[in-house]
Design an enzyme around this catalytic site. Structure first.
Site, PDB file in Angstrom:
ATOM      1  CG  ASN A   1      25.852  16.919  91.804  1.00 49.76           C
ATOM      2  OD1 ASN A   1      26.561  16.385  92.038  1.00 49.76           O
ATOM      3  ND2 ASN A   1      25.774  17.311  90.357  1.00 49.76           N
TER       4      ASN A   1
ATOM      5  CB  CYS B   1      30.639  15.176  88.777  1.00 55.90           C
ATOM      6  SG  CYS B   1      29.850  16.762  89.475  1.00 55.90           S
TER       7      CYS B   1
ATOM      8  CG  HIS C   1      27.530  12.586  88.943  1.00 53.91           C
ATOM      9  ND1 HIS C   1      27.709  12.745  90.039  1.00 53.91           N
ATOM     10  CD2 HIS C   1      27.312  13.844  88.295  1.00 53.91           C
ATOM     11  CE1 HIS C   1      27.575  14.096  90.576  1.00 53.91           C
ATOM     12  NE2 HIS C   1      27.314  14.781  89.273  1.00 53.91           N
TER      13      HIS C   1
HETATM   14  O1  UT7 Z   1      27.306  17.119  88.029  1.00 54.00           O
HETATM   15  C1  UT7 Z   1      26.922  17.606  87.021  1.00 54.00           C
HETATM   16  C2  UT7 Z   1      26.462  18.862  87.210  1.00 54.00           C
HETATM   17  N1  UT7 Z   1      24.928  19.314  87.179  1.00 54.00           N
HETATM   18  C3  UT7 Z   1      23.936  18.586  86.289  1.00 54.00           C
HETATM   19  O2  UT7 Z   1      23.971  17.478  85.866  1.00 54.00           O
HETATM   20  C4  UT7 Z   1      22.668  19.406  85.981  1.00 54.00           C
HETATM   21  C5  UT7 Z   1      22.309  19.425  84.640  1.00 54.00           C
HETATM   22  N2  UT7 Z   1      21.129  20.429  84.458  1.00 54.00           N
HETATM   23  C6  UT7 Z   1      20.014  20.353  85.038  1.00 54.00           C
HETATM   24  O3  UT7 Z   1      19.936  19.599  85.688  1.00 54.00           O
HETATM   25  C7  UT7 Z   1      19.155  21.174  84.827  1.00 54.00           C
HETATM   26  O4  UT7 Z   1      19.097  21.961  83.468  1.00 54.00           O
HETATM   27  C8  UT7 Z   1      18.388  22.292  85.868  1.00 54.00           C
HETATM   28  C9  UT7 Z   1      17.945  21.624  87.091  1.00 54.00           C
HETATM   29  C10 UT7 Z   1      19.881  22.906  86.470  1.00 54.00           C
HETATM   30  C11 UT7 Z   1      17.539  23.364  85.336  1.00 54.00           C
HETATM   31  O5  UT7 Z   1      16.549  22.764  84.948  1.00 54.00           O
HETATM   32  P1  UT7 Z   1      15.688  23.319  83.486  1.00 54.00           P
HETATM   33  O6  UT7 Z   1      14.660  22.704  83.065  1.00 54.00           O
HETATM   34  O7  UT7 Z   1      16.974  23.282  82.546  1.00 54.00           O
HETATM   35  O8  UT7 Z   1      15.620  24.933  83.915  1.00 54.00           O
HETATM   36  P2  UT7 Z   1      16.245  26.009  83.311  1.00 54.00           P
HETATM   37  O9  UT7 Z   1      17.448  26.596  83.523  1.00 54.00           O
HETATM   38  O10 UT7 Z   1      15.753  26.306  81.761  1.00 54.00           O
HETATM   39  O11 UT7 Z   1      15.007  27.292  83.848  1.00 54.00           O
HETATM   40  C12 UT7 Z   1      13.674  26.989  83.633  1.00 54.00           C
HETATM   41  C13 UT7 Z   1      12.843  28.144  84.530  1.00 54.00           C
HETATM   42  C14 UT7 Z   1      13.492  29.632  84.621  1.00 54.00           C
HETATM   43  O12 UT7 Z   1      12.422  30.497  84.471  1.00 54.00           O
HETATM   44  P3  UT7 Z   1      11.898  31.214  83.106  1.00 54.00           P
HETATM   45  O13 UT7 Z   1      13.092  32.004  82.567  1.00 54.00           O
HETATM   46  O14 UT7 Z   1      11.367  30.093  82.268  1.00 54.00           O
HETATM   47  O15 UT7 Z   1      10.669  32.198  83.853  1.00 54.00           O
HETATM   48  C15 UT7 Z   1      14.347  29.722  85.836  1.00 54.00           C
HETATM   49  O16 UT7 Z   1      14.601  30.986  86.086  1.00 54.00           O
HETATM   50  O17 UT7 Z   1      12.989  27.861  85.920  1.00 54.00           O
HETATM   51  C16 UT7 Z   1      13.681  28.829  86.722  1.00 54.00           C
HETATM   52  N3  UT7 Z   1      14.516  28.269  87.844  1.00 54.00           N
HETATM   53  C17 UT7 Z   1      13.851  28.309  89.049  1.00 54.00           C
HETATM   54  N4  UT7 Z   1      12.844  28.208  89.528  1.00 54.00           N
HETATM   55  C18 UT7 Z   1      12.509  27.891  90.934  1.00 54.00           C
HETATM   56  C19 UT7 Z   1      15.529  28.101  87.897  1.00 54.00           C
HETATM   57  N5  UT7 Z   1      16.226  27.686  89.088  1.00 54.00           N
HETATM   58  C20 UT7 Z   1      15.104  27.714  89.753  1.00 54.00           C
HETATM   59  C21 UT7 Z   1      14.981  27.300  91.255  1.00 54.00           C
HETATM   60  N6  UT7 Z   1      13.467  27.510  91.574  1.00 54.00           N
HETATM   61  N7  UT7 Z   1      15.685  26.754  91.818  1.00 54.00           N
END
Ligand code: UT7
Length: 320
Positions: free
Chosen positions: A277, A114, A247
């Site tokens: 993204n 990225c 980005h």
């Molecule tokens: O180009 C650079 C690459 N990427 C980035 O910069 C991304 C950077 N990171 C992020 O943007 C965030 O960390 C994410 C958007 C990827 C994830 O957000 P988060 O607030 O860190 O969520 P998490 O991974 O801690 O997950 C929280 C909950 C989990 O459920 P439980 O365990 O709390 O019950 C996940 O299973 O959200 C759940 N979850 C979803 N639910 C619905 C994860 N993905 C999804 C989804 N839909 N797509």
């Protein structure tokens, strides 16, 4: 003294916009509410199976050349930033050069995920300022839909396909004022596609995997640090910045970065809602949007910033 200056921008998104609800309809265990709240993403675009990065790049490149008033034959350097090349080799840049009908420009790819576009633009700036090249086409092009694991809802909802391009030309006045590139390979495994082509097949997992929270924290820290570094290198106060074009990964990363820099969100170009993204394409696509809608005007101080797998990060400060 020779400087380099962006003289034209272009962008291309393939196919129709795919909404969060469309992903739910395709059977992904997610919701519009979760994706929009956590990331700000509402839509993304996916290339058809016939389209590769060089095809998306061709559309964006033609637009950028038209905006610069240049013919493809005048280009003497083609750099494509991509992590989703058409083939193992030759480079996507060579395929793009061929599609443009140019037979003489130097052409190569840059792989910095990225951060790829800011890496490519910095390299092009150094070629142009050295006097060896005068008219560079710098492109970020990706088909990340090919490397998404549709069973991993934590990543597959985040990415989209697209391409953005700029023409960078030799100029008597700047242009690019400062640039900074960094990497720390210690963090290679927080965002990766670990598979490789081997013995006629793929060995290892050929899908994107990510530690989202680690990436999030890293991104906020380095985007803020790089902005300070770029302004200091140009001898300008942060208040002189007109537009930040970072980005586009997550609106919350952009908001946190803006807050750290005490920059109002009105001066941050955001396309993550409409594009998702698009990795190396996200910065030139966002730049093109803000140039075409008239927000970025000649004379404005514009900062482009990238952060991504590697881990890599960096930026370019320019006077548009
Ligand atoms: O180009 C650079 C690459 N990427 C980035 O910069 C991304 C950077 N990171 C992020 O943007 C965030 O960390 C994410 C958007 C990827 C994830 O957000 P988060 O607030 O860190 O969520 P998490 O991974 O801690 O997950 C929280 C909950 C989990 O459920 P439980 O365990 O709390 O019950 C996940 O299973 O959200 C759940 N979850 C979803 N639910 C619905 C994860 N993905 C999804 C989804 N839909 N797509």
């Amino acid at each position: 003294m020779i400087f380099s200056r962006i003289t034209g921008t272009g962008g291309h998104l393939p196919g129709a916009a795919v909404s969060n609800d469309d992903l739910v309809a395709r059977g992904i265990d997610t919701s519009d509410e979760w994706i929009a709240d956590r990331t700000g993403i509402r839509f993304r675009h996916f290339a058809s199976v016939q389209e590769n990065s060089s095809d998306l790049a061709l559309h964006a490149a033609r637009q950028a050349l038209a905006a610069a008033g240049r013919d493809a034959a005048e280009v003497d350097l083609v750099i494509v930033a991509t992590s989703t090349p058409d083939q193992v080799f030759p480079s996507t840049a060579c395929l793009l050069q061929h599609k443009l009908g140019n037979r003489t420009a130097a052409a190569f790819d840059v792989q910095a995920v990225c951060s790829g576009f800011v890496y490519a633009l910095t390299i092009a700036d150094k070629f142009v300022r050295s006097g060896s090249h005068r008219c560079a086409l710098v492109v970020g092009a990706e088909v990340f839909s090919r490397i998404l694991d549709w069973n991993d809802r934590g990543t597959c909802v985040l990415f989209g396909d697209g391409a953005g391009a700029v023409v960078l030309e030799a100029s008597a006045a700047p242009g690019i004022l400062s640039s900074a590139l960094h990497a720390d390979g210690h963090y290679h495994d927080i965002l990766s596609v670990p598979g490789q082509v081997c013995g006629g097949g793929v060995s290892g997992k050929p899908f994107l995997q990510m530690d989202g929270q680690a990436v999030f924290k890293f991104a906020v820290r380095v985007l803020g640090d790089t902005a300070v570094e770029l302004m200091a290198a140009a001898g300008l106060p942060l208040s002189a910045l007109d537009w930040l074009v970072p980005h586009q990964a997550n609106i919350r990363i952009l908001q946190s970065t803006a807050k750290r820099l005490e920059l109002p969100m009105e001066r941050v170009v955001t396309t993550v809602a409409e594009h998702g993204n698009t990795s190396a394409a996200s910065v030139p696509l966002a730049l093109d949007v803000a140039v075409r809608d008239g927000r970025i005007k000649p004379g404005n101080h514009v900062m482009l910033e990238g952060v991504g797998g590697g881990f890599t990060w960096g930026g370019v400060l320019l006077r548009f």
